[in-house]
Write a protein that holds these residues in place. Sequence first.
Motif, mmCIF file in Angstrom:
data_model
loop_
_atom_site.group_PDB
_atom_site.id
_atom_site.type_symbol
_atom_site.label_atom_id
_atom_site.label_comp_id
_atom_site.label_asym_id
_atom_site.label_seq_id
_atom_site.Cartn_x
_atom_site.Cartn_y
_atom_site.Cartn_z
ATOM 1 N N GLU A 28 -0.789 -17.307 -23.912
ATOM 2 C CA GLU A 28 0.446 -17.191 -23.199
ATOM 3 C C GLU A 28 0.985 -18.464 -22.434
ATOM 4 O OE1 GLU A 28 -0.459 -13.389 -20.550
ATOM 5 O OE2 GLU A 28 -1.948 -14.700 -20.064
ATOM 6 N N ILE A 29 2.023 -18.100 -21.943
ATOM 7 C CA ILE A 29 2.617 -19.201 -21.144
ATOM 8 C C ILE A 29 2.849 -18.646 -19.615
ATOM 9 C CG2 ILE A 29 4.390 -20.565 -20.346
ATOM 10 C CD1 ILE A 29 5.400 -21.023 -23.261
ATOM 11 N N THR A 189 -2.116 -22.857 -24.902
ATOM 12 C CA THR A 189 -1.792 -21.857 -24.186
ATOM 13 C C THR A 189 -1.447 -22.927 -22.833
ATOM 14 O OG1 THR A 189 -3.602 -20.354 -24.891
ATOM 15 C CG2 THR A 189 -3.020 -20.061 -22.688
ATOM 16 N N VAL A 190 -0.560 -22.433 -22.007
ATOM 17 C CA VAL A 190 -0.055 -23.138 -20.877
ATOM 18 C C VAL A 190 -0.067 -22.176 -19.471
ATOM 19 C CG1 VAL A 190 2.134 -24.249 -20.477
ATOM 20 C CG2 VAL A 190 1.882 -24.107 -22.476
ATOM 21 N N ALA A 201 11.293 -18.185 -15.319
ATOM 22 C CA ALA A 201 11.645 -16.914 -15.856
ATOM 23 C C ALA A 201 12.072 -16.910 -17.620
ATOM 24 C CB ALA A 201 12.834 -16.108 -15.266
ATOM 25 N N ALA A 202 12.630 -18.127 -17.809
ATOM 26 C CA ALA A 202 12.898 -18.223 -19.311
ATOM 27 C C ALA A 202 11.904 -18.601 -20.119
ATOM 28 C CB ALA A 202 14.132 -19.277 -19.350
ATOM 29 N N VAL A 203 10.883 -19.016 -19.681
ATOM 30 C CA VAL A 203 9.882 -19.844 -20.592
ATOM 31 C C VAL A 203 8.437 -19.323 -20.391
ATOM 32 C CG1 VAL A 203 8.773 -21.532 -19.182
ATOM 33 C CG2 VAL A 203 9.222 -22.454 -21.415
ATOM 34 N N ALA A 204 8.196 -18.376 -19.390
ATOM 35 C CA ALA A 204 6.979 -17.843 -19.298
ATOM 36 C C ALA A 204 6.783 -16.242 -19.393
ATOM 37 C CB ALA A 204 6.518 -18.057 -17.893
ATOM 38 N N ASP A 205 5.480 -15.900 -19.846
ATOM 39 C CA ASP A 205 5.323 -14.541 -20.143
ATOM 40 C C ASP A 205 4.783 -13.753 -18.770
ATOM 41 O OD1 ASP A 205 5.293 -14.769 -23.164
ATOM 42 O OD2 ASP A 205 3.497 -15.907 -22.669
ATOM 43 N N SER A 220 5.543 -9.771 -14.136
ATOM 44 C CA SER A 220 6.041 -9.909 -15.520
ATOM 45 C C SER A 220 7.249 -10.725 -15.651
ATOM 46 C CB SER A 220 6.207 -8.470 -16.346
ATOM 47 O OG SER A 220 7.262 -7.874 -15.458
ATOM 48 N N ARG A 221 7.541 -11.096 -16.834
ATOM 49 C CA ARG A 221 8.930 -11.686 -17.049
ATOM 50 C C ARG A 221 10.135 -10.943 -16.582
ATOM 51 N NH1 ARG A 221 10.631 -14.883 -21.842
ATOM 52 N NH2 ARG A 221 8.446 -14.842 -22.629
#
Length: 237
Positions: A28-29, A189-190, A201-205, A220-221
């Motif tokens: 996950e990010i 994982t990040v 919002a663009a990069v994370a889950d 959530s995203r």
Amino acid sequence: MLRIDGLSAWYGEAQALREVSMRVEPGEIVTLVGRNGAGKTTLQRCLMGLHAAYGGTEGTIELFGEDITRLPPHARARRGLGYVPDDRGIFATLSVEENLTLAPVLRSADGLEPWPLERVYETFPHLAERRRAPGSTLSGGEQQMLVLARVLRMGARLLLCDEPTEGLSPLFVRRIGEILREVRAAGTTVLLVEQNVHFAAAVADRHYLLAEGRIVESLSRDQVREREHQLLEYLGI
Ligand code: ATP
């Protein structure tokens, strides 16, 4: 992969984290979002074992099912935790390549796969071009690339990153986003502290919203996308 239960932290008498419980799953990010002073940096320092220099903690931290709460920072690094602090910590008089090779490269007995320099330069062509340049001559974006590369080179399996996009030009912000997605695809994982909600919002889950030392929401995203304006207003950005 990471399990935090009832984590509290103090600076002397002042409590900075209040019974934080959260999970991060492999691959996950996840971002930690919150106003200045919400406790994001304190949480990352606790995870890396660096808070003891500042004050006390309570609660437990598990990495890959192992309780690491009492382990010192170097033992956590050996288990795959990598930390990119917000102050970057570049050695100004050393070259880019010296900065990269100074850090110990951990052995794969721990299941870590350290990156050879060639892989670093492939992922970070900016650094390849500037390999002989002293750290003091790097732009903010290049410095951020360098600290990120230095930690990845050590074979981090869970990367903790404190505001990697702060003060960077849009070009570098975009590149940092691409790199985080690339390292995730390669198995890292990040967990990211990020004030830039649009970037988050663009990069994370998934996202955890921290306020006054507590986790107040898990988003959530899609929820972050829908509430981007409201979050920006809340964060005062
Ligand atoms: P920022 O985005 O401003 O870094 P943050 O969400 O990372 O904010 P922290 O830096 O973790 O927040 O701070 C959480 C609380 O702990 C704040 O009230 C802050 O004033 C306090 N704090 C942080 N560092 C120290 C310190 N070294 N000594 C005393 N109090 C501290």
